[in-house]
Design an enzyme around this catalytic site. Structure first.
Site, mmCIF file in Angstrom:
data_model
loop_
_atom_site.group_PDB
_atom_site.id
_atom_site.type_symbol
_atom_site.label_atom_id
_atom_site.label_comp_id
_atom_site.label_asym_id
_atom_site.label_seq_id
_atom_site.Cartn_x
_atom_site.Cartn_y
_atom_site.Cartn_z
ATOM 1 N N ARG A 1 83.161 34.065 87.809
ATOM 2 C CA ARG A 1 83.142 34.233 86.347
ATOM 3 C C ARG A 1 83.918 35.464 85.889
ATOM 4 O O ARG A 1 84.385 35.503 84.747
ATOM 5 C CB ARG A 1 81.694 34.272 85.839
ATOM 6 C CG ARG A 1 81.060 32.897 85.914
ATOM 7 C CD ARG A 1 79.686 32.832 85.284
ATOM 8 N NE ARG A 1 79.193 31.457 85.347
ATOM 9 C CZ ARG A 1 77.920 31.117 85.336
ATOM 10 N NH1 ARG A 1 76.982 32.042 85.245
ATOM 11 N NH2 ARG A 1 77.555 29.843 85.391
ATOM 12 N N ARG B 1 78.797 27.010 81.946
ATOM 13 C CA ARG B 1 78.686 28.164 81.038
ATOM 14 C C ARG B 1 80.061 28.640 80.561
ATOM 15 O O ARG B 1 80.204 29.071 79.418
ATOM 16 C CB ARG B 1 77.919 29.307 81.700
ATOM 17 C CG ARG B 1 76.486 28.919 82.023
ATOM 18 C CD ARG B 1 75.547 30.091 82.126
ATOM 19 N NE ARG B 1 74.318 29.675 82.775
ATOM 20 C CZ ARG B 1 73.323 29.015 82.175
ATOM 21 N NH1 ARG B 1 73.392 28.720 80.896
ATOM 22 N NH2 ARG B 1 72.248 28.658 82.844
ATOM 23 N N ARG C 1 79.484 28.483 98.000
ATOM 24 C CA ARG C 1 78.642 29.619 97.570
ATOM 25 C C ARG C 1 77.810 30.163 98.740
ATOM 26 O O ARG C 1 77.432 29.421 99.630
ATOM 27 C CB ARG C 1 77.776 29.194 96.378
ATOM 28 C CG ARG C 1 78.678 28.896 95.181
ATOM 29 C CD ARG C 1 77.927 28.412 93.991
ATOM 30 N NE ARG C 1 77.036 29.428 93.441
ATOM 31 C CZ ARG C 1 76.230 29.191 92.412
ATOM 32 N NH1 ARG C 1 76.196 27.989 91.857
ATOM 33 N NH2 ARG C 1 75.448 30.134 91.947
ATOM 34 N N LYS D 1 66.187 25.954 81.835
ATOM 35 C CA LYS D 1 66.664 25.360 83.097
ATOM 36 C C LYS D 1 65.890 25.929 84.292
ATOM 37 O O LYS D 1 65.409 25.191 85.146
ATOM 38 C CB LYS D 1 68.170 25.627 83.251
ATOM 39 C CG LYS D 1 68.751 25.229 84.590
ATOM 40 C CD LYS D 1 70.267 25.225 84.576
ATOM 41 C CE LYS D 1 70.903 26.565 84.846
ATOM 42 N NZ LYS D 1 70.811 27.064 86.228
ATOM 43 N N SER D 2 65.778 27.242 84.349
ATOM 44 C CA SER D 2 65.087 27.866 85.493
ATOM 45 C C SER D 2 63.636 27.392 85.580
ATOM 46 O O SER D 2 63.123 27.109 86.668
ATOM 47 C CB SER D 2 65.067 29.391 85.337
ATOM 48 O OG SER D 2 66.338 29.910 85.564
ATOM 49 N N ASP E 1 73.295 35.344 83.547
ATOM 50 C CA ASP E 1 73.976 34.095 83.169
ATOM 51 C C ASP E 1 74.766 34.218 81.868
ATOM 52 O O ASP E 1 75.385 33.256 81.415
ATOM 53 C CB ASP E 1 72.955 32.961 83.045
ATOM 54 C CG ASP E 1 72.457 32.520 84.409
ATOM 55 O OD1 ASP E 1 73.203 32.711 85.395
ATOM 56 O OD2 ASP E 1 71.340 32.012 84.503
ATOM 57 N N GLN F 1 66.727 33.435 92.718
ATOM 58 C CA GLN F 1 66.780 32.232 93.566
ATOM 59 C C GLN F 1 66.322 32.570 94.977
ATOM 60 O O GLN F 1 65.516 31.858 95.575
ATOM 61 C CB GLN F 1 68.205 31.691 93.616
ATOM 62 C CG GLN F 1 68.704 31.198 92.280
ATOM 63 C CD GLN F 1 70.143 30.716 92.346
ATOM 64 O OE1 GLN F 1 70.788 30.816 93.374
ATOM 65 N NE2 GLN F 1 70.627 30.190 91.241
ATOM 66 N N LYS G 1 78.943 32.705 91.207
ATOM 67 C CA LYS G 1 78.240 31.690 90.406
ATOM 68 C C LYS G 1 79.003 30.362 90.523
ATOM 69 O O LYS G 1 79.775 30.175 91.440
ATOM 70 C CB LYS G 1 78.130 32.176 88.955
ATOM 71 C CG LYS G 1 77.282 33.438 88.815
ATOM 72 C CD LYS G 1 75.847 33.179 89.202
ATOM 73 C CE LYS G 1 75.009 34.436 89.187
ATOM 74 N NZ LYS G 1 73.670 34.225 89.753
ATOM 75 N N ARG H 1 61.879 24.986 88.482
ATOM 76 C CA ARG H 1 60.683 25.470 89.182
ATOM 77 C C ARG H 1 59.522 24.516 88.988
ATOM 78 O O ARG H 1 58.772 24.237 89.924
ATOM 79 C CB ARG H 1 60.308 26.875 88.670
ATOM 80 C CG ARG H 1 61.189 27.956 89.275
ATOM 81 C CD ARG H 1 61.086 29.243 88.477
ATOM 82 N NE ARG H 1 61.838 30.334 89.081
ATOM 83 C CZ ARG H 1 63.164 30.446 89.103
ATOM 84 N NH1 ARG H 1 63.895 29.483 88.575
ATOM 85 N NH2 ARG H 1 63.757 31.477 89.647
HETATM 86 C C1 S3P Z 1 68.425 31.472 88.501
HETATM 87 C C2 S3P Z 1 68.759 32.728 88.901
HETATM 88 C C3 S3P Z 1 70.088 33.321 88.711
HETATM 89 C C4 S3P Z 1 70.918 32.535 87.716
HETATM 90 C C5 S3P Z 1 70.808 31.062 87.878
HETATM 91 C C6 S3P Z 1 69.365 30.606 87.785
HETATM 92 C C7 S3P Z 1 67.076 30.985 88.779
HETATM 93 O O1 S3P Z 1 70.739 33.358 89.960
HETATM 94 O O2 S3P Z 1 72.259 32.936 87.771
HETATM 95 O O3 S3P Z 1 71.545 30.382 86.884
HETATM 96 O O4 S3P Z 1 66.643 29.997 88.153
HETATM 97 O O5 S3P Z 1 66.402 31.576 89.633
HETATM 98 P P1 S3P Z 1 70.488 34.605 90.931
HETATM 99 O O6 S3P Z 1 69.078 34.940 90.819
HETATM 100 O O7 S3P Z 1 70.857 34.174 92.307
HETATM 101 O O8 S3P Z 1 71.369 35.674 90.378
#
Ligand code: S3P
Length: 443
Positions: free
Chosen positions: A354, A397, A121, A21-22, A323, A171, A350, A26
Site C-alpha cells: 500500500r 481498499r 504474504r 469485517k474483522s 487499514d 491476526q 497487505k 471472528r
Molecule cells: C485484521 C487485522 C489487521 C488488518 C486486517 C484485519 C483483523 O491486520 O489489516 O484487515 O481482523 O485481525 P494485522 O493485524 O495483521 O495488521
C-alpha cells in the site's frame, strides 16, 4: 469493468454500513469452536465472508444466512472435522491466519491455501508461534502458502509457552489466542503495541479467561486454556465497519459543501486512530448517540466538509488505523501542508504494497510525494489533478480510496477492476451514489 468518477457534486445524506469485517470473520470462526447455536445480526456478506462460509461447509459445520442474520451450529473444538481438501481462503489473510489457529487447537490435519496475492504474504509470523506451542507444520516454500498442519495425538495438549510477537498484528495474536485454548496451561502473548482487541472481547463473552497484564515495554495479555469446558455460543449484533465508514468520512471532508451522517459505526478504541488523526488535521466530525453498553462500542458520525492541514503519524496510532492508510493518503493530498507517516512498514504486506501503490498513484495525480521504506511524506496543496486511470491492484481498499479521491479532483478519475470492492463492501458504489456522487460503471 472501469469505474468513472466525475467530480463536482456535493455529498448530502445518510449512510448505513455493512457489518464490521474483522468482527464478522471472528464470529463465523469462533462460533464453530462453541458448543451449540451462535447468532449474529448485521453479518457482512461479501467476497471475503462468502469464502469463510464455504470453509465452514468444507469442515461440515452447519450455517444459515438469511438477509444479514447468520446462524452457525458449533460442535466444540473436539468436534471439528479434518477437511478432505485444502481450505481456500481467497485474498483473506485474516481468514487464513485465524483458521490456522482453529486447526491447531483442534489438532487435526489441514492444508490452508489462498489466491496468488495471499500466496505472497508472510506466514512465518503465524508459523513460528504455532511451532513454539508444539504444532507441527510443513511448508512447501519458506514462510509462504500453502501450509500443512499435521494432526496431533488425541488428548495431547499444546505447550504452555509465552509468545512474543515481532509485529503488532491482531491476526497473529488471534491465531495464537485460538491455539492457546488447547494448551496445557496459561499463555502470555506480548505485542509491541496493542492491535485491535475484538477477539479478546468476543472470547471473554464465550467464557474464556483473558486478562491484560502490566508490562512496561509491550502490550501483553494472558489467556487460560479451556480444557474440556465447552465454549458458550455467541449472540451478537455486529456494528457497522469503521474501516468502511472511513471512506465516507474522508469523502465528506474533501468534497465542498458536503454533510454526511454515518449510522451505527463500530467505535472500538483500538480501531479509530483515523478519527483522532483527521481531527488533528482540522476535520469537523461529531460522534453522536455513542453507546458503550454492548461488547463493542458504537455510535453515529456526523461529518462536514473541512479545510485540512498536514500532520505526523507514527507509533501506536499506525496500528490503530492500519487499514486506513490508502484513504488518509487521499485526505493528506487534499490537505494543505506536509503529512508524514513513519513506522508503518506493515503496509507493504497487505493485499498490495500500500505504500508503493499510494505513492505512485498520488504522484500521477500531481501530488508531491516522498516514499520511504516504513512510510511516506505527502505535500498536499489542497487539490488533485485527476484525469488518469488507476490500477488498484488486487486491493479493495485502494479501489475505494481512489474512487473517493475522484470526487473532488479537477477532472474525472477512472479505476480499473472495481469489482474488487465486493471483497469487503458490495454496496459501496450504491451508497456513494445515494449521497449524490456522479459515478458510472462501464465495460
Ligand atoms: C485484521 C487485522 C489487521 C488488518 C486486517 C484485519 C483483523 O491486520 O489489516 O484487515 O481482523 O485481525 P494485522 O493485524 O495483521 O495488521
Amino acid at each position: 469493468m472501469i469505474l468513472k468518477i466525475n467530480p463536482g457534486n456535493k455529498l448530502i445524506g445518510e449512510v448505513s454500513l455493512p457489518g464490521d469485517k474483522s468482527i464478522s470473520i471472528r464470529f463465523a470462526l469462533f462460533a464453530l469452536l462453541a458448543q451449540g447455536e451462535s447468532r449474529a445480526k448485521n453479518f457482512l456478506t461479501s467476497g471475503i465472508t462468502k469464502t469463510i462460509l464455504k470453509a465452514l461447509s468444507d469442515i461440515e459445520i452447519e450455517w444459515q444466512l438469511e438477509n444479514d442474520n447468520l446462524l452457525v451450529v458449533g460442535k466444540g473444538i473436539d468436534g471439528i472435522h479434518a477437511p478432505r481438501k485444502p481450505i481456500y481462503c481467497g485474498n483473506s489473510a485474516t481468514a487464513l491466519r485465524l483458521l490456522a489457529g482453529v486447526f491447531a487447537a483442534a489438532g487435526i490435519q489441514a492444508i490452508l491455501d489462498g489466491s496468488p496475492s495471499l500466496r505472497q504474504r508472510p506466514m512465518q509470523r503465524i508459523i513460528e508461534p504455532l511451532q513454539a506451542l508444539g504444532v507441527e507444520i510443513n511448508l512447501s516454500k519458506d514462510g509462504l502458502l500453502p501450509i500443512f498442519l499435521v494432526a496431533r495425538q488425541p488428548r495431547k495438549y499444546l505447550n504452555s509457552t509465552d509468545i512474543r510477537l515481532e509485529v503488532a498484528s491482531a491476526q497473529v495474536k488471534t491465531c495464537v489466542l485460538i491455539a492457546s485454548l488447547a494448551c496445557s496451561g496459561e499463555v502470555t502473548i506480548q505485542e509491541p503495541s496493542q492491535s485491535r482487541d475484538h477477539s479478546e472481547r468476543m472470547l471473554k463473552q464465550m467464557g474464556v479467561i483473558i486478562n491484560r497484564i502490566n508490562d512496561d515495554n509491550y502490550s501483553s495479555i494472558r489467556i487460560n486454556p479451556i480444557g474440556k469446558t465447552p465454549l458458550t455460543p455467541l449472540v451478537i449484533n455486529i456494528p457497522g465497519d469503521f474501516s468502511a465508514a472511513a471512506f465516507f468520512i474522508v469523502a465528506g471532508l474533501i468534497t465542498p459543501e458536503s454533510k454526511i451522517l454515518i449510522r451505527n459505526v463500530g467505535l472500538n478504541p483500538t480501531r479509530i486512530g483515523l478519527l483522532s488523526a483527521l481531527r488533528e488535521m482540522g476535520a469537523k466530525i461529531s460522534v453522536i448517540n455513542y453507546n458503550e453498553q454492548a461488547t463493542e462500542p458504537f455510535g453515529d458520525l456526523l461529518v462536514f466538509f473541512s479545510q485540512l492541514h498536514g500532520i505526523n503519524i507514527s507509533g501506536n496510532r499506525v496500528v490503530q488505523m492500519i487499514d486506513e492508510f490508502p484513504i488518509i493518503g487521499i485526505a493528506a493530498a487534499y490537505a494543505k501542508g506536509i503529512t508524514t507517516v513513519v513506522e508503518a512498514e506493515e503496509l507493504r504486506y497487505k493485499e498490495s504494497d500500500r505504500i508503493s501503490v499510494l505513492c505512485k498513484t498520488l504522484r500521477e495525480l500531481g501530488v508531491q510525494v516522498q516514499e520511504k521504506r516504513d512510510g511516506f511524506t505527502i505535500n498536499g496543496n489542497g487539490k488533485l489533478k485527476g484525469g488518469i486511470t488507476i490500477d488498484p491492484e488486487v486491493d479493495h481498499r485502494n479501489a475505494m480510496a481512489f474512487a473517493i479521491a475522484g470526487l473532488a479532483a479537477e477532472s474525472p478519475i477512472e479505476i480499473k477492476n472495481p469489482e474488487i470492492i465486493d471483497e469487503s463492501f458490495p454496496d459501496f458504489l450504491l451508497t456513494l451514489k445515494s449521497l449524490g456522487a456522479d459515478i458510472v460503471l462501464c465495460n
